[in-house]
Design a protein around this motif. Sequence first.
Motif, PDB file in Angstrom:
ATOM      1  N   GLY A 270      33.872  32.776  34.255  1.00  0.00           N
ATOM      2  CA  GLY A 270      34.312  32.058  33.126  1.00  0.00           C
ATOM      3  C   GLY A 270      34.218  32.585  31.636  1.00  0.00           C
ATOM      4  O   GLY A 270      33.082  33.053  31.432  1.00  0.00           O
TER       5      GLY A 270
ATOM      6  N   ASN B 278      33.789  27.814  39.942  1.00  0.00           N
ATOM      7  CA  ASN B 278      32.905  28.719  40.310  1.00  0.00           C
ATOM      8  C   ASN B 278      32.160  28.702  41.828  1.00  0.00           C
ATOM      9  O   ASN B 278      30.936  29.020  42.098  1.00  0.00           O
ATOM     10  CB  ASN B 278      31.533  28.617  39.301  1.00  0.00           C
ATOM     11  CG  ASN B 278      31.894  29.202  37.968  1.00  0.00           C
ATOM     12  OD1 ASN B 278      31.990  30.519  38.001  1.00  0.00           O
ATOM     13  ND2 ASN B 278      32.519  28.265  37.224  1.00  0.00           N
TER      14      ASN B 278
ATOM     15  N   ARG C 293      39.193  32.860  32.439  1.00  0.00           N
ATOM     16  CA  ARG C 293      38.180  33.636  33.089  1.00  0.00           C
ATOM     17  C   ARG C 293      38.636  35.047  33.272  1.00  0.00           C
ATOM     18  O   ARG C 293      39.590  35.301  32.974  1.00  0.00           O
ATOM     19  CB  ARG C 293      38.492  32.910  34.669  1.00  0.00           C
ATOM     20  CG  ARG C 293      38.377  31.625  35.121  1.00  0.00           C
ATOM     21  CD  ARG C 293      38.115  31.263  36.551  1.00  0.00           C
ATOM     22  NE  ARG C 293      36.554  31.774  37.028  1.00  0.00           N
ATOM     23  CZ  ARG C 293      35.604  31.212  36.849  1.00  0.00           C
ATOM     24  NH1 ARG C 293      35.652  29.943  36.119  1.00  0.00           N
ATOM     25  NH2 ARG C 293      34.405  31.647  37.206  1.00  0.00           N
TER      26      ARG C 293
END
Length: 942
Positions: free
Chosen positions: A437, A528, A470
Motif C-alpha cells: 500500500g 493485505n 498500491r
Amino acid sequence: MQLRFFGGFVVDTDDGPAAVRGRGQEALLFRLAIDAGTVVSYRTLADDLWPHDPPDDPRAALQSLASRLRRELPDGVLVAAPGGYRLHVDRQDVDITRFQDLVLRARQAPETEAAALARDALNLWVGEPWTPGDGFEWVSADLHADVAHARRLAARSVAESTELSNPATVPAAATPLVGRTDELALIHEQLQTERLVTLIGPGGAGKTTLALETARRAPDAIVVALAPVSSGDLWSAVSGAVGRTVRVAESTAPSGGVSARERVFEALSGRAALMLLDNCEHVVDEAASVAHDLLQALPKLRLLATSRESLGVVGEAFVPIGPLPREDADELFARRVRAARATGVSDEERAVAVRIAERLDGLPLALELAAAKARTLTLAEIDAGLADRFALLTGGPRTAESRHRTLRALIDWSWETLSVDERCALQAMAVFPDGIGVADADAVADALGLGRAVFESLVERSLAQRSAGRFQMLETVREYGAERLRESGDEARIRETEARVMADCANSHDGLLRGPRVREALAWFDGNEENLAAALRNCATTNDLQTGLALTRGCLWVWMLRERFDDLVPATIRHRSVPLDSEAAVVVRGLALIAGLMVGTRGGGSPEFDEDAAMLVAAAAARYPASELAATVSPILTRAATMWRARTTTQPWSRSIRLPEASELAPLPRWSQGLICLLAAVAAQNDGDLEAEGAASLRALETFREVGDEWGTAFASLVRADWFTAHGELEQALTILDDCRHSLEGLVSVADLAQQGGQAVLVLVRMGRIDEARERVEVMRRAAAEQSSAAALLHVGLASAAIEVAAQNPAAALESIASIPPGDEMAPAQFRALVQFLRTEALLQQARLEDARATIAQGFAQALTTADQPVIAWGARTAALWLECAGRADDARRALGLSIRVRGRLDTSDPVVRGLHERLGAETDADAPLDAEALCALLGLG
C-alpha cells in the motif's frame, strides 16, 4: 471508414479505430473488403471462411458473425443483400484493393505513366499484407505477384535526392498485430499535438511493436534502434539511421570536421519527419540529451521513444503500454500456438490456454515464448512448467535480440540498470503477494533501511505499477524478484521484515475497526489479506512466536467480524501458552476462550471452556483497562467462568454469558460496553429469553450508535429485528433488516449478507408478501452466483424453500432444498435442522406422513445438539404439525406448548403456530407438560 491490411489489420472510422476481435469477424470483414462495394454470396463467404470444417448451418453462422461485426462498424457499412452481404465502402478506402487497382492501371498505362503508378502502389506496401489465416492464402499469393510486377515497372525510376525514402524502409511486421487499437489511437492523438511521445511500460509488453506500427503509418519515418548502442554512441546511431533513410546531398556528406550530431541537424534541417528512438532505458540519460537537442534544433521533427522509464525531457508526453487485455491475450496466444504446431487451441484446451495467458500477465513476449513451446509440449505441460517459468521460457527466435530470447533475459535487461537500493526493493516486493500500500510504503522502506522514494523509482522503471493506492508488480516480475532474493541469501531477513511491518500496520488499523472508520480499516485488511497470510506462514515456519502473536492480535478482530474461524483457531492455538505479559497475549488468549465457548456447537458438538484459564486471563486483562478488547475480555470471562462451574450438562452455552450489572460496565470504554451488551443479547436470543434479549440489544444499539461503529450498530439491529419479530411487530422488523443490509454491505461477506437477507425473507413470508420475498431471493441468488459463494447459496436454498412451503408449493419447496449445494454437512447444525423442518412441512403437504416423521425426527435431534432455543422451538412446532396430521391432537397440543415455552412467547406472527393454536385450543400447554426428551420419545427417537 478506411481499412488497412498492409503491415497489420486496422479499421479507421470517424470516431477512431474500431475494435474487431475474433477470427470469425476479422475473416468476414477481410473477405468482404476484397470485393468492396459488391455483393459476396453466402456460399463464397462460407467456402473462404471455413475451408476445412464448415458449420452445420453456414448461413446461420454468417448471420451471427455479421450481427456481431455490424455492432463494431459505423451504421450502414455492412449491408445484407439478396444472396449475401456487401461492404458499403469505396475500393479507394481499402489499401489492398487500392493497391491492386493501381497495379492494374500501371500494367495498362503507357510506359511514361506506368512507373509513377507503380511507385504509388508500392508506397501503400508498408509491410507484409495481413490475412486471417487459413483459407486466404490465395489473397497473399495474388498480392505478392502484383508487388513483384510493380517493382519491375518502377525499377528504373529515380527518386529526388533530397526526399525522405519510401516508408517501406521501416521494418515490415513479421506477424499481424493483435489488439492495441486503443493504444495506437492514443499514440496518433498524442503525436498530433506533442513533439515528444514516449511509450513506457514493462519489458515484453510490445512497445517496439507499437512504435514500428506507428512509424509504418507515418509518411516520413526514421527508425533508430538503440538496444545494441552503448553510452557515447547515440549520435552515431542517429546519424546512421538518418543516412539510411535520407538521401543526403554532397554538401552534407561526412567530412573530418563535421560531427555526427551536426550531420543529423544538416540532413534534417527544414524537414517534417517522425524519428523513433527505440529502447532508451539502458542509455536513458544520453537519450534524453539527444532528444532535447533534436527538438531544439529541428522544429519540424517529432520524436517517438520507447523506454521502460521516462526520458525526463520537458514537454514529454506518455502512452502507457501494459499487458494485453484478457481477450486479446487469449487471441495472441491461440494464434501463436496455431503457428507453432499447425493446429489451433481445441475446445478441450481452451481453459488451460486462458490460464496460461493469465499466469503470464498478458505480456506479449511471454505469450510468444510460451506458445513456441507448443511445438514439443502440450498446453497442460506448458501450464505445469510455468511453476518455474524462467527455466521453461527459453529458446526464443534466433533472429531476436538476446534480451528477447528468454523470459529471464527480458527482466535481466532492467535489473542491470538498477541501483543497490532498487534491487533490494524489487526483491522485497516479491514477498508481498498483494503488493505494498502506498500509505505503508514508507514503513516498509524504513524497515529495510532504504530511501522512501525507492518504490516510486521502480514504477518509473516499469518494474512496478502504482494503481488503486498500491505498488504492485506483474506476477512474472514478482517471481523474478523472488528468484533473485533466494540467490542473494537474504531471504530470511526480508521475510522477517515483511512480517514485522505487517504486524505493526495490522495493529495500527485494528484500532480503526471499532468506530466510524471501520470501512477504511477493513479495506486495508482486505487489500493485505495475502500479505498477512504470508507473514503468518513465515512466523509459523520459523517459530517466531513474538511476531506471530503481534500479527494474530492485529488480525483477531477482523477474523471475528468475518467469522473466519479457520484462521482464528489455528493462530490462537499456536499462542495459547504464551505468557500473559502483554496486551496482545491477553486479548488473543481471551478471545480464543470466548470463541470456543460460542462456536463450539457450530457443527453440533459440545462447547469447550477452561474456567481456570479464563480466570487467569480475566485477571491479566484487568491490567489493560484502556484496551477495548482487553476490557471486554475481563468481565465476560469472569462471569462465564463463575456460571460455567454451576452449569449442568443440559444447559445451553448461552447460560454462561449474562449482561453484567451497570456498575460493572460503567468503568469500561464505551465500545467495550456495547460489545458486552451485544454478546449478552445474542446469548439471550439463543436461550429464548426475550426479555433479556430486548434489554441487552437496545442497550447495545444505543452504545454502538454513540461511538459510530457501523458493524456493531448493524448487528445489534439484527438482534432487535428478531425481538420485534417474536413480538409480532413485523413491519418494524423488516424496516430494521432493510436498513441493516445497507449498513452491512462492504463490511461482511456475501454469505453473511445472504443470511441477513434470508431473515428478511422469512419476515416477508410471515407477512404474506410472497412475490416480494421471491424477488429478494433472486437478488440473493445472483449475488451468491457472482461471488461463487457456496455458503451464500445455502441461505438462498433455505429462504426459497421457506417461501414455497408458505405458498403451499411442496414440490417447489423440495426442489429448492435439493438445490442446496453439496457439502451442506459443513453448515452449522442449526441450518441443517431448519432444512429438515422445512422438508417435513413440504412432505406433510404431500400427505407423505411416514417420510415426514423420519425427517422431523432427524431435524429435532440435530436441533437439540445446538442448544439453540429458537431452533428447538421451531422443531417443536413442526413436530406439533406432524402429530396433528397423524391424528394425535393431544400430543400435538403438548408439543406446541413446548415450542411456546422454549421460545418464551406465543408467536402468533408465525402462520403455522397461529393455525395450530387456533385448531388445538388456547391452553396449549395443559395436561401433562412435555419436555424435549418426551418429544423425542413421541417422534420415535428413543
